[in-house]
Write a protein that holds these residues in place. Structure first.
Motif, PDB file in Angstrom:
ATOM      1  N   PHE A   1       0.744  -1.170   0.379  1.00 42.77           N
ATOM      2  CA  PHE A   1       0.421   0.101  -0.089  1.00 42.77           C
ATOM      3  C   PHE A   1       1.234   1.487   0.094  1.00 42.77           C
ATOM      4  O   PHE A   1       0.370   2.254  -0.359  1.00 42.77           O
ATOM      5  CB  PHE A   1      -0.988  -0.292   0.766  1.00 42.77           C
ATOM      6  N   LEU A   2       1.986   1.612   0.408  1.00 45.16           N
ATOM      7  CA  LEU A   2       2.854   2.815   0.470  1.00 45.16           C
ATOM      8  C   LEU A   2       4.075   2.677  -0.448  1.00 45.16           C
ATOM      9  O   LEU A   2       3.795   3.590  -0.822  1.00 45.16           O
ATOM     10  CB  LEU A   2       3.705   2.173   1.905  1.00 45.16           C
ATOM     11  N   VAL A   3       3.977   1.573  -1.105  1.00 47.73           N
ATOM     12  CA  VAL A   3       4.579   1.390  -2.651  1.00 47.73           C
ATOM     13  C   VAL A   3       3.633   1.668  -3.440  1.00 47.73           C
ATOM     14  O   VAL A   3       3.982   3.467  -4.455  1.00 47.73           O
ATOM     15  CB  VAL A   3       5.012   0.579  -2.538  1.00 47.73           C
TER      16      VAL A   3
ATOM     17  N   GLY B   1       4.100  10.267  -5.687  1.00 48.49           N
ATOM     18  CA  GLY B   1       5.492  10.708  -5.502  1.00 48.49           C
ATOM     19  C   GLY B   1       6.011  11.523  -3.973  1.00 48.49           C
ATOM     20  O   GLY B   1       4.746  11.738  -3.086  1.00 48.49           O
ATOM     21  N   THR B   2       7.202  11.395  -4.117  1.00 45.76           N
ATOM     22  CA  THR B   2       7.774  11.482  -2.561  1.00 45.76           C
ATOM     23  C   THR B   2       7.987  13.012  -2.387  1.00 45.76           C
ATOM     24  O   THR B   2       7.661  13.482  -1.317  1.00 45.76           O
ATOM     25  CB  THR B   2       8.809  10.699  -2.560  1.00 45.76           C
ATOM     26  N   LYS B   3       7.102  13.609  -3.131  1.00 46.14           N
ATOM     27  CA  LYS B   3       7.760  15.041  -2.617  1.00 46.14           C
ATOM     28  C   LYS B   3       6.643  15.899  -2.231  1.00 46.14           C
ATOM     29  O   LYS B   3       6.221  16.236  -1.469  1.00 46.14           O
ATOM     30  CB  LYS B   3       8.320  16.382  -4.292  1.00 46.14           C
ATOM     31  N   LYS B   4       5.493  15.206  -3.680  1.00 41.93           N
ATOM     32  CA  LYS B   4       4.351  16.015  -2.974  1.00 41.93           C
ATOM     33  C   LYS B   4       3.500  15.367  -1.485  1.00 41.93           C
ATOM     34  O   LYS B   4       3.214  16.106  -0.847  1.00 41.93           O
ATOM     35  CB  LYS B   4       2.929  15.220  -3.567  1.00 41.93           C
TER      36      LYS B   4
ATOM     37  N   ILE C   1       3.117  17.734   1.984  1.00 44.43           N
ATOM     38  CA  ILE C   1       1.481  16.974   2.679  1.00 44.43           C
ATOM     39  C   ILE C   1       2.160  16.938   4.169  1.00 44.43           C
ATOM     40  O   ILE C   1       0.963  17.715   4.809  1.00 44.43           O
ATOM     41  CB  ILE C   1       1.102  16.344   2.541  1.00 44.43           C
ATOM     42  N   GLY C   2       2.861  15.804   4.158  1.00 41.61           N
ATOM     43  CA  GLY C   2       3.498  15.463   6.023  1.00 41.61           C
ATOM     44  C   GLY C   2       3.491  17.227   6.056  1.00 41.61           C
ATOM     45  O   GLY C   2       3.462  17.758   7.668  1.00 41.61           O
ATOM     46  N   SER C   3       4.818  18.240   5.479  1.00 42.75           N
ATOM     47  CA  SER C   3       5.152  19.186   6.286  1.00 42.75           C
ATOM     48  C   SER C   3       3.472  20.400   6.636  1.00 42.75           C
ATOM     49  O   SER C   3       3.476  21.072   7.598  1.00 42.75           O
ATOM     50  CB  SER C   3       6.117  20.391   5.527  1.00 42.75           C
ATOM     51  N   ASP C   4       2.730  19.922   5.438  1.00 41.94           N
ATOM     52  CA  ASP C   4       1.340  21.585   6.220  1.00 41.94           C
ATOM     53  C   ASP C   4       0.985  20.271   6.848  1.00 41.94           C
ATOM     54  O   ASP C   4       0.218  21.609   7.831  1.00 41.94           O
ATOM     55  CB  ASP C   4       0.480  20.920   4.238  1.00 41.94           C
TER      56      ASP C   4
END
Length: 80
Positions: free
Chosen positions: A11-13, A20-23, A27-30
């Motif tokens: 699921f994570l993959v 993508g890792t950038k998005k 999202i995590g930082s927001d």
């Protein structure tokens, strides 16, 4: 029938491939910033005095009138 470690990794993959890792990093930082802001707001005690906060915002908005011919006078009505 729960989720095993293998299912979670697949699921994570799939999520990483789709977004993508950038998005995901954005999202995590927001989300982290929103949680931090919420905690700071609760710590400051601003939730205890909503009337005073509303009066301060109304005063600030009222004093910041736009300059020029594009000013529109609008009256807000409460919804019944």
């Amino acid at each position: 029938m729960g989720l095993s470690t293998t299912h979670l990794l697949i699921f994570l993959v799939i999520i990483i491939v789709i977004f993508g890792t950038k998005k995901l990093r954005n999202i995590g930082s927001d989300l982290g910033g929103a949680v931090k802001g919420f905690k700071d707001g609760m710590k400051d005690g601003t939730a205890d005095k909503p009337a005073e906060a509303t009066a301060a915002v109304t005063q600030q908005v009222g004093s910041a009138a736009p300059v020029g011919k594009e000013t529109i006078d609008v009256e807000a009505k409460t919804k019944s």
